[in-house]
Write an enzyme that holds these catalytic residues in place. Structure first.
Site, short mmCIF file in Angstrom:
data_model
loop_
_atom_site.label_atom_id
_atom_site.label_comp_id
_atom_site.label_asym_id
_atom_site.label_seq_id
_atom_site.Cartn_x
_atom_site.Cartn_y
_atom_site.Cartn_z
N ASP A 48 7.18 44.09 87.71
CA ASP A 48 6.55 43.62 88.94
C ASP A 48 6.23 42.13 88.84
O ASP A 48 5.64 41.67 87.86
CB ASP A 48 5.26 44.41 89.19
CG ASP A 48 4.76 44.29 90.62
OD1 ASP A 48 4.50 43.15 91.06
OD2 ASP A 48 4.64 45.32 91.29
N SER A 98 3.81 43.76 97.10
CA SER A 98 4.41 44.86 96.35
C SER A 98 4.52 46.14 97.18
O SER A 98 5.41 46.95 96.95
CB SER A 98 3.58 45.14 95.09
OG SER A 98 3.69 44.06 94.18
N GLU A 279 7.18 51.00 85.86
CA GLU A 279 6.72 49.70 86.32
C GLU A 279 5.92 48.96 85.26
O GLU A 279 4.94 49.48 84.71
CB GLU A 279 5.83 49.85 87.56
CG GLU A 279 5.41 48.49 88.13
CD GLU A 279 4.14 48.52 88.96
OE1 GLU A 279 3.88 47.51 89.65
OE2 GLU A 279 3.40 49.52 88.93
N ASP A 284 2.97 41.20 86.76
CA ASP A 284 2.55 40.57 88.01
C ASP A 284 1.13 40.02 87.90
O ASP A 284 0.84 38.90 88.35
CB ASP A 284 2.63 41.61 89.14
CG ASP A 284 2.26 41.04 90.49
OD1 ASP A 284 2.97 40.14 90.97
OD2 ASP A 284 1.27 41.50 91.08
N HIS A 327 9.63 41.13 93.46
CA HIS A 327 9.49 39.76 93.97
C HIS A 327 9.19 38.85 92.80
O HIS A 327 8.76 39.29 91.74
CB HIS A 327 8.35 39.65 94.99
CG HIS A 327 7.06 40.25 94.50
ND1 HIS A 327 6.27 39.66 93.54
CD2 HIS A 327 6.44 41.41 94.82
CE1 HIS A 327 5.22 40.42 93.29
NE2 HIS A 327 5.30 41.50 94.04
#
Length: 469
Positions: A48, A98, A279, A284, A327
């Protein structure tokens, strides 16, 4: 009609608008065509918020520390993976969050930021793990942030707001997925939930195996057919760097690779196969905080989970591996501004703790000398008196920026001060609209085009598994 031809000639619908057919591969790009094979298993791995600089720095870090490439980049070097760029936009923004990003994969339709598989008009888009479960496959998610967080939820549920994590936890009880593991005890505990419901007891009463620590997870028998809920920490799991240097946390909290391995072992006995989302959510969070140690060590931990997935796929040729991110975030990178870049970057190998650990252990009562000592003990970096004093001024105002920073700690200032020590710089503290890396390995990867939209992966996964449009 062959599945590959069907995919090539069929438009994919997103938000009620037909997308143009995706372009074909360049003539000099040799793609291994796995004609007639379907993917019994799919392992979808998401780092992430992984900008290309994050993937690069983690690979350089592993090369310089371990003398090898990362598992992800090794797939490129060995020409085993099909590689693509992915457009990550949401329905209402070029820069996605997200929730919308995972919904693009999970529901196959772009939704507004903040929503999980719910269109702006209220339309509910059925999440992909529900589809695979209905087809008889085992399904699950593992993550280093709350299991109710946006990325796993996007594969699982419909929710008008990503912040309703208590409601998402309730949906998991009814959906009865096979394996769900991560953090977020506050969304299951009676003493933290607003409705005071003890969801841990509800899951147990519903026939789940509820796991609360690493040892319980590692001792979980694959012969036990009960669905599994594993919640190992409040909020997100500790950053990898902090966990690895704290014996109590290392004993209590599993790594992402360990969760991935356990989930595979619990689900692989299903003759119809399984679908697992993995994940690296703390990547992130590290990017949002401009936390070099947090970011790089958690990306490396994610890559260890990638290694577990690849090892399984190499033994089980009917397994499709998907590697990507939802992203970019903060656009970090290694830059040549001042000092010996090699020597600076190598300092990160000696880090014992993250910036998160440093700043959360400082109070307004600390002296500059104590701040200097804490930073040096955590990372071996020697700060000046005036730098430490500057950090301390923010403990009077608590005006720090960045997401996942409820105490308003001075993450940005500390990161700026570290540049001359590590040569790692940051573009922002937020998500980016960059196209991102996407790679596939195994049956179904031959359908991947050089440039795709995030929504395309929904239909690709279904078709790879032989479930059609």
């Amino acid at each position: 009609m062959k599945r590959r031809d069907f995919f090539k000639n069929t438009s994919i619908l997103a938000a009620g608008t037909a997308l143009a057919p995706l372009t074909g591969f360049a003539a000099d790009h040799e793609i291994p065509v796995i004609s007639g094979k379907t993917a019994k298993n799919i392992i979808f791995l998401v780092s992430d918020g992984m900008s290309i600089g994050t993937l690069t720095m983690a690979n350089l870090f592993i090369q310089r520390r371990d003398g090898r490439s990362s598992h992800w980049l090794s797939l490129y070097e060995q020409q085993k993976a099909v590689r693509s760029l992915m457009d990550t936009a949401s329905a209402n923004a070029l820069v996605t969050d997200s929730a919308a990003a995972s919904s693009a994969w999970g529901g196959g339709v772009r939704v507004n930021n903040g929503s999980i598989n719910v269109g702006a008009d209220g339309t509910l888009h059925k999440p992909i793990l529900q589809k695979f479960k209905a087809a008889g496959k085992s399904v699950g998610c593992v993550t280093t942030v709350p299991i109710t967080h946006a990325t796993p939820a996007g594969f699982c549920v419909n929710s008008g707001g990503r912040d309703d994590q208590e409601g998402i936890a309730l949906q998991y009880l009814d959906l009865r997925f096979d394996v769900m593991m991560g953090g977020g005890t506050e969304f299951f505990s009676a003493d933290k939930r607003q409705d005071k419901k003890d969801l841990f007891e509800s899951f147990k009463a519903g026939g789940f195996s509820v796991l609360r620590n690493r040892q319980e997870m590692l001792s979980k028998s694959a012969a036990d057919s009960k669905p599994v809920l594993g919640v190992f920490h409040e909020d997100g799991l500790p950053y990898t760097l902090d966990r690895n240097n704290d014996s109590a946390k290392a004993a209590a909290v599993p790594t992402l690779a360990e969760m991935t391995d356990t989930a595979i072992k619990l689900m692989e006995k299903n003759k119809k196969g399984f679908v697992l989302q993995v994940e690296g959510g703390r990547v992130d969070w590290g990017a949002h905080a401009n936390d070099t140690g947090g970011l790089i060590y958690d990306q490396v931990a994610f890559d260890e989970a990638v290694g577990v997935a690849i090892a399984f796929a190499e033994k089980n040729k009917d397994t499709l591996i998907i590697l990507t991110t939802d992203h970019g975030n903060a656009n970090p990178g290694l830059f040549s501004a001042g000092g010996d870049v090699n020597a600076n970057f190598d300092k990160i190998k000696s880090f014992k703790h993250t910036n998160d650990w440093i700043l959360n252990g400082i109070t307004s009562n600390h002296t500059p000398k104590q701040v200097i000592e804490r930073i040096e003990a955590a990372q071996g970096l020697v700060f000046k008196q005036e730098e430490a004093a500057s950090l301390l001024t923010h403990y009077q105002t608590m005006d720090g920026t960045g997401l996942y920073n409820p105490k308003k700690l001075p993450f940005k200032l500390l990161a700026e001060m570290q540049v001359k020590h590590t040569s790692v710089s940051w573009g922002s503290m937020g998500h980016s609209g960059d196209y991102v890396e996407l790679a596939m390995y195994g049956p179904g990867s031959e359908m991947l085009k050089p440039m795709v939209k995030n929504t395309d992966l929904h239909q690709l996964m279904l078709r790879a598994a032989g479930l059609g449009a």
